[in-house]
Design a protein around this motif. Structure first.
Motif, PDB file in Angstrom:
ATOM      1  N   ILE A   1       0.799  -1.166  -0.146  1.00  0.00           N
ATOM      2  CA  ILE A   1       0.030   0.177   0.072  1.00  0.00           C
ATOM      3  C   ILE A   1       0.829   1.267  -0.064  1.00  0.00           C
ATOM      4  O   ILE A   1       1.799   1.359   0.904  1.00  0.00           O
ATOM      5  N   THR A   2       0.576   2.183  -0.869  1.00  0.00           N
ATOM      6  CA  THR A   2       1.281   3.536  -0.874  1.00  0.00           C
ATOM      7  C   THR A   2       0.415   4.628  -0.132  1.00  0.00           C
ATOM      8  O   THR A   2      -0.818   4.674  -0.304  1.00  0.00           O
ATOM      9  N   VAL A   3       1.005   5.002   0.779  1.00  0.00           N
ATOM     10  CA  VAL A   3       0.595   6.083   1.924  1.00  0.00           C
ATOM     11  C   VAL A   3       1.109   7.586   0.980  1.00  0.00           C
ATOM     12  O   VAL A   3       2.214   7.889   1.200  1.00  0.00           O
ATOM     13  N   SER A   4      -0.045   8.111   0.549  1.00  0.00           N
ATOM     14  CA  SER A   4       0.320   9.565   0.105  1.00  0.00           C
ATOM     15  C   SER A   4       0.326  10.698   1.195  1.00  0.00           C
ATOM     16  O   SER A   4      -0.290  10.354   2.086  1.00  0.00           O
ATOM     17  N   GLN A   5       0.487  11.873   0.870  1.00  0.00           N
ATOM     18  CA  GLN A   5       0.447  12.945   1.795  1.00  0.00           C
ATOM     19  C   GLN A   5      -0.898  13.323   2.266  1.00  0.00           C
ATOM     20  O   GLN A   5      -1.422  13.807   3.287  1.00  0.00           O
ATOM     21  N   SER A   6      -1.877  12.723   1.336  1.00  0.00           N
ATOM     22  CA  SER A   6      -3.310  13.312   1.555  1.00  0.00           C
ATOM     23  C   SER A   6      -4.225  12.144   1.779  1.00  0.00           C
ATOM     24  O   SER A   6      -5.325  11.974   1.587  1.00  0.00           O
TER      25      SER A   6
ATOM     26  N   MET B   1     -18.079   0.779   6.579  1.00  0.00           N
ATOM     27  CA  MET B   1     -17.926   0.363   8.049  1.00  0.00           C
ATOM     28  C   MET B   1     -17.229   1.497   8.477  1.00  0.00           C
ATOM     29  O   MET B   1     -16.482   2.520   7.691  1.00  0.00           O
ATOM     30  N   ASP B   2     -17.170   1.737   9.922  1.00  0.00           N
ATOM     31  CA  ASP B   2     -16.609   2.767  10.520  1.00  0.00           C
ATOM     32  C   ASP B   2     -15.329   2.410  10.620  1.00  0.00           C
ATOM     33  O   ASP B   2     -14.927   1.158  10.534  1.00  0.00           O
ATOM     34  N   GLU B   3     -14.228   3.255  11.345  1.00  0.00           N
ATOM     35  CA  GLU B   3     -12.903   3.016  11.653  1.00  0.00           C
ATOM     36  C   GLU B   3     -12.710   2.024  12.484  1.00  0.00           C
ATOM     37  O   GLU B   3     -11.657   0.961  12.378  1.00  0.00           O
ATOM     38  N   LYS B   4     -13.442   1.613  13.667  1.00  0.00           N
ATOM     39  CA  LYS B   4     -13.157   0.819  14.621  1.00  0.00           C
ATOM     40  C   LYS B   4     -13.400  -0.558  13.881  1.00  0.00           C
ATOM     41  O   LYS B   4     -12.790  -1.449  14.310  1.00  0.00           O
ATOM     42  N   SER B   5     -14.622  -0.843  13.048  1.00  0.00           N
ATOM     43  CA  SER B   5     -14.671  -1.997  12.336  1.00  0.00           C
ATOM     44  C   SER B   5     -13.731  -2.501  11.308  1.00  0.00           C
ATOM     45  O   SER B   5     -13.266  -3.427  11.499  1.00  0.00           O
ATOM     46  N   LEU B   6     -13.292  -1.267  10.685  1.00  0.00           N
ATOM     47  CA  LEU B   6     -12.323  -1.508   9.966  1.00  0.00           C
ATOM     48  C   LEU B   6     -10.846  -2.196  10.524  1.00  0.00           C
ATOM     49  O   LEU B   6     -10.276  -3.062  10.015  1.00  0.00           O
ATOM     50  N   ILE B   7     -10.650  -1.613  11.610  1.00  0.00           N
ATOM     51  CA  ILE B   7      -9.461  -1.877  12.456  1.00  0.00           C
ATOM     52  C   ILE B   7      -9.557  -3.345  12.954  1.00  0.00           C
ATOM     53  O   ILE B   7      -8.745  -4.147  12.835  1.00  0.00           O
ATOM     54  N   SER B   8     -10.622  -3.691  13.266  1.00  0.00           N
ATOM     55  CA  SER B   8     -10.869  -5.204  13.823  1.00  0.00           C
ATOM     56  C   SER B   8     -10.858  -6.208  12.603  1.00  0.00           C
ATOM     57  O   SER B   8     -10.007  -7.128  12.833  1.00  0.00           O
TER      58      SER B   8
ATOM     59  N   ARG C   1      -9.327   5.633   6.835  1.00  0.00           N
ATOM     60  CA  ARG C   1     -10.377   4.716   6.243  1.00  0.00           C
ATOM     61  C   ARG C   1      -9.835   4.002   4.742  1.00  0.00           C
ATOM     62  O   ARG C   1     -10.032   2.750   4.638  1.00  0.00           O
ATOM     63  N   GLY C   2      -9.395   4.860   4.174  1.00  0.00           N
ATOM     64  CA  GLY C   2      -8.999   4.380   2.588  1.00  0.00           C
ATOM     65  C   GLY C   2      -7.769   3.498   2.811  1.00  0.00           C
ATOM     66  O   GLY C   2      -7.753   2.293   1.991  1.00  0.00           O
ATOM     67  N   LEU C   3      -6.993   3.770   3.787  1.00  0.00           N
ATOM     68  CA  LEU C   3      -5.769   2.647   3.886  1.00  0.00           C
ATOM     69  C   LEU C   3      -6.372   1.241   4.266  1.00  0.00           C
ATOM     70  O   LEU C   3      -5.866   0.289   3.744  1.00  0.00           O
ATOM     71  N   PHE C   4      -7.344   1.396   5.316  1.00  0.00           N
ATOM     72  CA  PHE C   4      -7.840   0.000   5.746  1.00  0.00           C
ATOM     73  C   PHE C   4      -8.825  -0.621   4.831  1.00  0.00           C
ATOM     74  O   PHE C   4      -8.568  -1.926   4.690  1.00  0.00           O
ATOM     75  N   ILE C   5      -9.239  -0.018   4.001  1.00  0.00           N
ATOM     76  CA  ILE C   5     -10.072  -0.650   3.028  1.00  0.00           C
ATOM     77  C   ILE C   5      -9.272  -1.246   1.953  1.00  0.00           C
ATOM     78  O   ILE C   5      -9.468  -2.451   1.573  1.00  0.00           O
TER      79      ILE C   5
END
Length: 897
Positions: free
Chosen positions: A219-224, A253-260, A228-232
């Motif tokens: 996964i490439t993480v941009s400055q912007s 999904m909310d962030e908490k669900s995505l983290i799980s 949520r986008g990263l986890f998805i």
């Protein structure tokens, strides 16, 4: 950059509103209005700056608006400085008080009226600027666009194109395949363009790694980015690899669900991140094990290999033809081991004819090519990402590196003191400005923007620089932003009213005469030549807001008598010039914080220096490198008059020849309670009690240097009760016994003794100091014949200097002593004929340096016939020096290893 200008203007407005309670009638309200307008503009400036800097943006109106904001901010700074100069005007020294008062009142009244008029004009222009901003629809605090496109190419580099990554690749693969069964983070850290993403992707795709893991995600993480986008994206890749169905309603999904969901896949797994920021890598340490790989610049042989692979990939069998070797080597040297630069420039040259003419054209115009050539713009874009991501307070700090010449290694203290003088650093009330400036520099280093050039034995940065290609990018920004104007020998261009700084590499009198000094805040002159005396006189008469004047190492012979006109001057560096006398008008520099006259010919300071209540660093000594070493004659300090007690802001004072002012001068030093460094020379026996009484008042003292007036002068320092913060201690004086308090200095990292003539208690009193890293026993500091380093002593010592010990005939080193020793210098100990066999056990020893030692000792370690060669055989570098004169460092040197 307008964001920076507004931030500093706001800072000054806040400061004047807080500090100046008796502002002229109406001006307090005007400044308050200006503050409010600037704050409302500031919210939109990040977006406006980004749009103005975007080369693809052809809207000249936006650039004009940003320029107007920047210039208005500069005008605010100027008017505040002018106001402060007027209300704090210092009467001319020596004139009658009544005459001065009348003259000053008339001048001040006129000036204040002019200032009030200028403030009204600024208020009007800012109001117009604010109204004009609405048509451009700026967004408050909008982040820069995604940088992923500039990195995407790094993910698709073929293995055959990769050079110099074998060792880091093997280390990364080892960390991935071995270790405990718990979640582990592996961080690849380094400056932009080193190939971090390329290396990580190369390891990610290796067959060893593929076969070891059930599923993988890249996964490439941009400055912007969005969390949520990263986890998805991560979950999508994991599901694809594991052939699992996507979770239902994934995008809702909310962030908490995505983290799980992500945790299910990542439990007990390895994670690789690449980053330019060391503190990002270290952040994970609080949660789980972390391995950090600091990626380095390519060594010359690998840089050459990579260049040839790119420039001659499809012809000449990948080899550089002989006629292009010289030119190619020069181009590779300019890349300074940065893979991105080598790949980009090599790729460009692969499209050119293989002729000297074509390649010379690229080499000579490389700086211009970096700006306009499509093959090379990726370099500056990637490096610009690091700059764009900086908080506003660090941007002027990194830009300051562009003022210095390319490849210039800048002294740490010189740089940070200039930042402070410019107003880039603000104290928070708990820490000094110097401590905060150090943190700024550390952050730039952690972000991989600044490279450390030299490090002290205790691990502190001594000097630093930026990569040459990053320097080129910075210089372009300096010019675009009017941050600095560059003056070269043949450059006749005058500066504009918005130019804030001058960088002069060769003093050209015509240029310096044509310069408009009214708005210049900093001047840096490099090299020699030109009539600088005329320049400094002209500067002193015309400049109103100058804060930094750095003439280090120039051919300046004297300073103009009207130096005191530079009311706002905070930093004055005359180091290494031929100046002999400082003018009395020096006392009018009420804002001066740093005065550096080291290695000048100044031996006596005018009494007026005691009027400088804001002075923090008084650095004044001369060292004689032109003759053979003499302990008492090598360093010369300066003479000072009584009244030094007024300098209550002083942090560093070295060196003062105290026999001129005597006990009265020393007693005044007790009022300098903020001192962190103190150096005293030509100390007499009768000054001992006064020195002890003054020094104990200095609760922040970190460095103390005391030198006696003669070799037999005994100074009793035992009455000092405690110096809790002391880190460095240098005593060049006879001592009847080692002071008791020295053995209790838990923060001491360095001690140097000379002339003390101590006996058995010398090593025993310091061998258990917990943090001692450097020890020097010089010039008959030890009066015995056997110097014995006992087992368990000096556990952390890295550097040991034994020099000019006329009575010593044996140095014994027990097994278990000096276990951390890396550097060992033995100089001119005439009766030492044989080395201690204990040196064989010093496994960390890197260098032994013998200087003017006996023929017997030198022959005993000869590799061919020396009976004691085995003692030093394990040491990587062994040097033999003999002084051939007449200068201090005129040695004939040969290396055994």
């Amino acid at each position: 950059m307008a964001e920076i200008a507004v931030a500093f203007a706001l800072g000054q407005v806040f400061q004047i509103l807080n500090d100046e309670t008796n502002l002229l009638g109406g001006i307090h309200k005007d400044f308050s209005n200006i503050r409010d307008e600037l704050e409302s503009i500031q919210a939109f400036l990040k977006d406006a700056d980004r749009k103005a800097a975007d080369e693809a943006n052809t809207n000249h109106g936006i650039r004009t608006w940003v320029k107007q904001v920047r210039e208005a901010s500069f005008r605010i700074e100027d008017i505040i400085d002018e106001y402060l100069r007027v209300i704090h005007v210092v009467p001319h020294l020596g004139c009658e008080a009544s005459i001065c008062k009348i003259t000053s009142l008339i001048k001040t009244s006129i000036s204040r009226h002019q200032i009030a008029t200028k403030i009204q004009d600024i208020k009007l222009s800012i109001s117009v600027i604010k109204e004009r901003s609405e048509r451009y629809k700026f967004q408050p605090s909008q982040e820069p666009p995604s940088s992923s496109s500039t990195r995407m190419g790094s993910l698709f580099i073929e293995e055959t194109e990769i050079v110099g990554f074998k060792l880091p690749r093997d280390e990364l693969v080892g960390w991935l395949l071995k270790g405990t069964e718990e979640r582990t983070v592996i961080s690849v850290v380094g400056m932009g363009g080193l190939g971090k993403t390329t290396l990580a992707k190369h390891v990610f795709d290796s067959e060893k790694v593929k076969g070891h893991f059930d599923y993988r995600a890249c996964i490439t993480v941009s400055q912007s980015y969005s969390v949520r986008g990263l986890f998805i994206e991560m979950i999508k890749q994991f599901c694809r690899e594991a052939k699992d169905p996507l979770p239902e309603m994934l995008h809702e999904m909310d962030e908490k669900s995505l983290i799980s969901e992500a945790r299910q896949y990542l439990q007990h797994k390895r994670i690789i991140i690449t980053t330019r920021m060391m503190h990002v890598a270290e952040f994970f340490k609080k949660s789980f094990p972390v391995h950090i790989l600091s990626l380095q610049l390519l060594p010359p042989d690998k840089a050459w290999e990579l260049f040839c692979k790119k420039a001659f990939r499809f012809e000449l069998h990948g080899q550089c033809p002989a006629l292009l070797e010289g030119m190619s080597n020069e181009i590779v040297r300019k890349c300074k081991g940065l893979p991105l630069a080598i790949v980009a420039i090599g790729g460009l040259l692969s499209t050119k004819s293989k002729t000297v003419f074509e390649w010379q054209k690229v080499n000579q115009n490389l700086n211009l090519e970096l700006q306009r050539n499509a093959h090379l713009t990726s370099i500056t874009k990637i490096l610009s990402l690091s700059y764009d991501d900086l908080p506003y307070y660090l941007k002027p700090c990194i830009l300051y590196f562009g003022i210095y010449p390319q490849d210039y290694s800048i002294n740490h203290n010189r740089l940070t003191r200039q930042w402070i003088a410019e107003g880039f650093v603000q104290s928070d009330g708990r820490r000094t400005s110097e401590q905060i400036a150090d943190e700024y520099l550390s952050e730039l280093i952690y972000r991989s923007l600044v490279q450390v050039s030299t490090v002290g034995f205790e691990g502190k940065v001594k000097s630093c620089q930026v990569h040459d290609i990053l320097h080129e990018m910075i210089v372009r920004k300096l010019k675009d932003l009017c941050f600095c104007h560059f003056v070269h020998g043949g450059d006749e261009s005058a500066t504009s009213g918005t130019t804030r700084r001058l960088s002069v590499d060769i003093s050209s009198n015509n240029v310096l005469k044509s310069t408009n000094y009214t708005h210049i805040r900093a001047i840096h002159v490099f090299g020699k030549g030109g009539l600088l005396e005329l320049f400094t006189g002209l500067l002193s008469s015309k400049s109103r807001v100058l804060k930094v004047l750095d003439l280090h190492g120039t051919s300046l012979n004297y300073i103009s008598g009207n130096l005191g006109n530079l009311f706002h001057l905070r930093y004055l560096n005359l180091r290494g010039t031929k100046v002999q006398v400082l003018p009395k008008s020096l006392g009018k520099l009420q804002n001066l914080e740093t005065l550096d006259i080291r290695d000048t010919l100044v031996h006596e300071l005018p009494s007026e220096i005691n009027m400088l209540k804001k002075l923090r660093h008084l650095l004044a000594f001369h060292r004689n490198y032109e003759a053979r070493y003499s302990l008492l004659g090598f360093t010369t300090g300066v003479l000072m008059e009584k009244g030094i007690k007024n300098l209550t802001s002083l942090l560093k004072l070295c060196y003062v020849e105290v026999d001129h002012g005597g006990i009265d001068l020393i007693q005044e030093m007790k009022f300098l309670w903020q001192l962190s460094k103190l150096g005293l020379r030509r100390v007499r026996r009768e000054y001992g009690n006064a020195i002890c009484a003054s020094v104990v008042e200095m609760k922040h003292l970190e460095s103390l240097d005391i030198t006696a007036i003669g070799e037999d002068e005994i100074i009793d320092l035992n009455p000092i009760s405690s110096l809790p913060q002391l880190q460095r201690l240098k005593l060049k004086t006879r001592l009847e016994k080692m002071p008791n308090w020295i053995s209790k200095l838990e923060f001491l990292v360095e001690i140097r003794l000379g002339l003390s003539n101590l006996k058995d208690d010398l090593l025993r009193s310091v061998e258990n100091l917990p943090n001692l890293l450097k020890l020097g026993i010089w010039d008959n500091a030890y009066g015995g014949e056997i110097l014995h380093f006992q087992s368990g002593g000096f556990p952390k010592l890295k550097e040991l200097y034994l020099a000019r010990l006329n009575r010593v005939n044996s140095v014994l080193i027990d097994k278990g002593s000096l276990l951390s020793l890396e550097y060992f210098i033995i100089a001119k100990i005439p009766h030492l004929k044989k080395l201690s066999s204990g040196i064989k056990a010093l496994d960390n020893l890197k260098v032994i340096d013998f200087r003017d030692m006996s023929t017997e000792l030198v022959e005993s370690i000869d590799p061919k016939k020396g009976q004691d060669y085995e003692i030093i055989n394990h040491v990587p570098q062994v040097l033999i020096r003999h002084w051939i004169g007449p200068k201090l460092n005129d040695f004939d040197i040969r290396s055994i290893h």
